[in-house]
Design a protein around this motif. Structure first.
Motif, PDB file in Angstrom:
ATOM      1  N   ALA A 173      51.023  36.285  34.303  1.00 50.49           N
ATOM      2  CA  ALA A 173      49.751  36.067  35.005  1.00 50.49           C
ATOM      3  C   ALA A 173      48.622  36.888  34.397  1.00 50.49           C
ATOM      4  N   HIS A 174      48.955  38.073  33.898  1.00 48.25           N
ATOM      5  CA  HIS A 174      47.941  38.961  33.337  1.00 48.25           C
ATOM      6  C   HIS A 174      47.802  38.823  31.823  1.00 48.25           C
ATOM      7  N   HIS A 175      48.836  38.315  31.170  1.00 43.74           N
ATOM      8  CA  HIS A 175      48.844  38.321  29.710  1.00 43.74           C
ATOM      9  C   HIS A 175      49.017  36.930  29.102  1.00 43.74           C
ATOM     10  N   ASN A 176      48.710  35.878  29.861  1.00 45.42           N
ATOM     11  CA  ASN A 176      48.904  34.529  29.320  1.00 45.42           C
ATOM     12  C   ASN A 176      48.021  34.249  28.112  1.00 45.42           C
ATOM     13  N   ILE A 177      46.856  34.905  28.037  1.00 44.84           N
ATOM     14  CA  ILE A 177      45.953  34.694  26.907  1.00 44.84           C
ATOM     15  C   ILE A 177      46.524  35.269  25.611  1.00 44.84           C
ATOM     16  N   LEU A 178      47.527  36.138  25.732  1.00 47.74           N
ATOM     17  CA  LEU A 178      48.154  36.718  24.546  1.00 47.74           C
ATOM     18  C   LEU A 178      48.711  35.633  23.632  1.00 47.74           C
ATOM     19  N   CYS A 179      49.168  34.539  24.206  1.00 48.02           N
ATOM     20  CA  CYS A 179      49.745  33.448  23.412  1.00 48.02           C
ATOM     21  C   CYS A 179      48.730  32.897  22.412  1.00 48.02           C
ATOM     22  N   SER A 180      47.554  32.518  22.886  1.00 57.63           N
ATOM     23  CA  SER A 180      46.537  31.962  21.985  1.00 57.63           C
ATOM     24  C   SER A 180      46.011  33.019  21.023  1.00 57.63           C
ATOM     25  N   GLU A 181      45.949  34.273  21.475  1.00 58.89           N
ATOM     26  CA  GLU A 181      45.486  35.351  20.603  1.00 58.89           C
ATOM     27  C   GLU A 181      46.435  35.548  19.420  1.00 58.89           C
ATOM     28  N   LEU A 182      47.720  35.527  19.688  1.00 54.26           N
ATOM     29  CA  LEU A 182      48.702  35.703  18.618  1.00 54.26           C
ATOM     30  C   LEU A 182      48.687  34.520  17.652  1.00 54.26           C
ATOM     31  N   LYS A 183      48.470  33.328  18.180  1.00 51.29           N
ATOM     32  CA  LYS A 183      48.398  32.155  17.300  1.00 51.29           C
ATOM     33  C   LYS A 183      47.183  32.232  16.384  1.00 51.29           C
ATOM     34  N   GLN A 184      46.055  32.691  16.920  1.00 53.88           N
ATOM     35  CA  GLN A 184      44.866  32.864  16.081  1.00 53.88           C
ATOM     36  C   GLN A 184      45.098  33.935  15.023  1.00 53.88           C
ATOM     37  N   LEU A 185      45.761  35.007  15.419  1.00 54.97           N
ATOM     38  CA  LEU A 185      46.060  36.081  14.470  1.00 54.97           C
ATOM     39  C   LEU A 185      46.958  35.568  13.352  1.00 54.97           C
ATOM     40  N   TYR A 186      47.923  34.742  13.705  1.00 59.15           N
ATOM     41  CA  TYR A 186      48.822  34.157  12.700  1.00 59.15           C
ATOM     42  C   TYR A 186      48.037  33.305  11.700  1.00 59.15           C
ATOM     43  N   VAL A 187      47.126  32.486  12.202  1.00 56.62           N
ATOM     44  CA  VAL A 187      46.311  31.645  11.316  1.00 56.62           C
ATOM     45  C   VAL A 187      45.498  32.517  10.367  1.00 56.62           C
ATOM     46  N   ALA A 188      44.887  33.572  10.899  1.00 63.05           N
ATOM     47  CA  ALA A 188      44.062  34.456  10.073  1.00 63.05           C
ATOM     48  C   ALA A 188      44.890  35.107   8.965  1.00 63.05           C
ATOM     49  N   ILE A 189      46.070  35.581   9.307  1.00 66.50           N
ATOM     50  CA  ILE A 189      46.930  36.262   8.331  1.00 66.50           C
ATOM     51  C   ILE A 189      47.363  35.316   7.220  1.00 66.50           C
ATOM     52  N   THR A 190      47.669  34.084   7.575  1.00 65.89           N
ATOM     53  CA  THR A 190      48.250  33.146   6.603  1.00 65.89           C
ATOM     54  C   THR A 190      47.213  32.397   5.774  1.00 65.89           C
ATOM     55  N   ARG A 191      45.943  32.778   5.849  1.00 64.49           N
ATOM     56  CA  ARG A 191      44.937  32.141   4.993  1.00 64.49           C
ATOM     57  C   ARG A 191      44.932  32.733   3.592  1.00 64.49           C
ATOM     58  N   THR A 192      45.590  33.862   3.386  1.00 58.61           N
ATOM     59  CA  THR A 192      45.558  34.517   2.084  1.00 58.61           C
ATOM     60  C   THR A 192      46.778  34.161   1.248  1.00 58.61           C
ATOM     61  N   ARG A 193      46.569  34.131  -0.073  1.00 58.59           N
ATOM     62  CA  ARG A 193      47.688  33.968  -0.994  1.00 58.59           C
ATOM     63  C   ARG A 193      48.134  35.310  -1.561  1.00 58.59           C
ATOM     64  N   GLN A 194      47.217  36.258  -1.660  1.00 59.06           N
ATOM     65  CA  GLN A 194      47.562  37.534  -2.286  1.00 59.06           C
ATOM     66  C   GLN A 194      47.200  38.743  -1.423  1.00 59.06           C
TER      67      GLN A 194
END
Length: 340
Positions: A173-194
């Motif tokens: 109930a308090h941390h449901n937004i963590l799901c979308s936050e982690l998915k955005q973080l994953y996208v940001a991390i995986t944009r790099t090749r090096q």
């Protein structure tokens, strides 16, 4: 399984191709650490696959730290607030600053936005860069101090330092937004090749994730100073800038495409992109702000005219409901074309 001829056929085995040939192992491991938290707290939010592997070597992701009261980006790009300082470093065409959203983008100093590509996480989906700087992802996060729930995950996996102060227990109930936050973080991390750099102006909200990554040995900390900043910059050729500009233009990101064409010295495409940006802005606001919307369309039409894009110029006048001017433009265009 039977075919329509009555002969029995078997379905071949399915294989998950988990070897990545573009990104190095250090970045993949960091991305997987985010997936691990997602799978633990939100097991139904994604399909669980085998972790990706890579044989490519690369330096570990860097967590950049700036001195107190310093704007990290201004320090990084070597710009002085003194107007007498004319030197300003810049990123290349295969480097990008990633921010959370449009509001975060507007917080990036204008001088920096002129010397580096700045994209939101949404804009960068489907794109890859050699080097990525993720800027203020945690600082601008709506989760704020609820990122401390990461310590709950660390505690559950025997990763928590005993000296850690009290932390939040996970509650959906308090941390449901963590799901979308982690998915955005994953996208940001995986944009790099090096190379991947993560930089926060203040580490109040980012500290739990930084501690988690540090405990796993996935990152290195570096103080952001001029010598390290110089090692980050990579020059690009005019062709590189033009190619990146074309990709961004085709994605509809006219603002960043314009910057690329400026660096490429491609005046024609720069004007085309600038006009397209004005037209897109006009279409976005014209229903709520007719006066400014019409002004932007007129400016776009003038630029289209200057580069011979008569059809696009005419389409602007059609949107302005100036059908006479639109018709005249098309007529002149057809007459000119028939003579050549």
């Amino acid at each position: 399984m039977k075919s329509f001829k009555g002969k029995r056929k078997s379905i071949s085995d399915m294989f998950h191709l988990n070897q990545n040939f573009r990104t190095h192992a250090g970045v993949l491991k960091l991305a997987q650490s985010v997936i691990d938290i997602l799978c633990f707290y939100f097991p139904h939010s994604l399909d669980r696959l085998q972790p990706e592997t890579s044989l490519i070597f690369g330096e570990p992701p860097i967590l950049l730290r700036s001195r107190c009261d310093e704007n990290a980006l201004m320090t990084l790009f070597g710009h002085s607030t003194d107007s007498s300082c004319s030197h300003f470093n810049g990123f290349g065409a295969d480097q990008v600053i990633l921010v959370r959203d449009e509001l975060s983008k507007q917080k990036v100093p204008e001088d920096v936005r002129k010397h580096a590509l700045v994209l939101t996480i949404l804009e960068c989906k489907g794109l890859e860069f050699q080097d990525v700087l993720v800027y203020n992802f945690f600082g601008d996060s709506p989760l704020q101090n609820h990122w401390r729930v990461i310590y709950d995950y660390m505690n559950s996996h025997c990763l928590l330092d005993p000296s850690t102060n009290s932390f939040q227990r996970f509650e959906i109930a308090h941390h449901n937004i963590l799901c979308s936050e982690l998915k955005q973080l994953y996208v940001a991390i995986t944009r790099t090749r090096q190379r991947l750099w993560i930089c926060e102006n203040h580490e109040d909200y980012s500290q739990p994730m930084f501690d988690y990554w540090n405990k796993l040995g996935l990152v290195k900390f570096r103080w952001l100073d001029s010598s390290f900043a110089q090692s980050m910059f990579v020059a690009s050729s005019s062709e590189d800038w033009r190619d990146r500009g074309i990709k961004l233009f085709n994605e509809g990101n006219y603002e960043m495409a314009t910057i690329c064409f400026e660096h490429a010295g491609d005046t024609f495409r720069e004007k085309w992109s600038r006009a397209s940006s004005l037209r897109a802005s006009a279409e976005h606001i014209i229903n709520s702000d007719d006066k400014n919307g019409r002004h932007l369309l007129i400016e776009a039409a003038k630029i289209y005219e200057s580069i011979g894009k008569v059809e696009l110029e005419a389409s602007c006048y059609i949107e302005l409901k100036d059908f006479q001017k639109a018709g005249l433009n098309i007529t002149f265009y057809l007459l000119f074309s028939s003579r050549h």
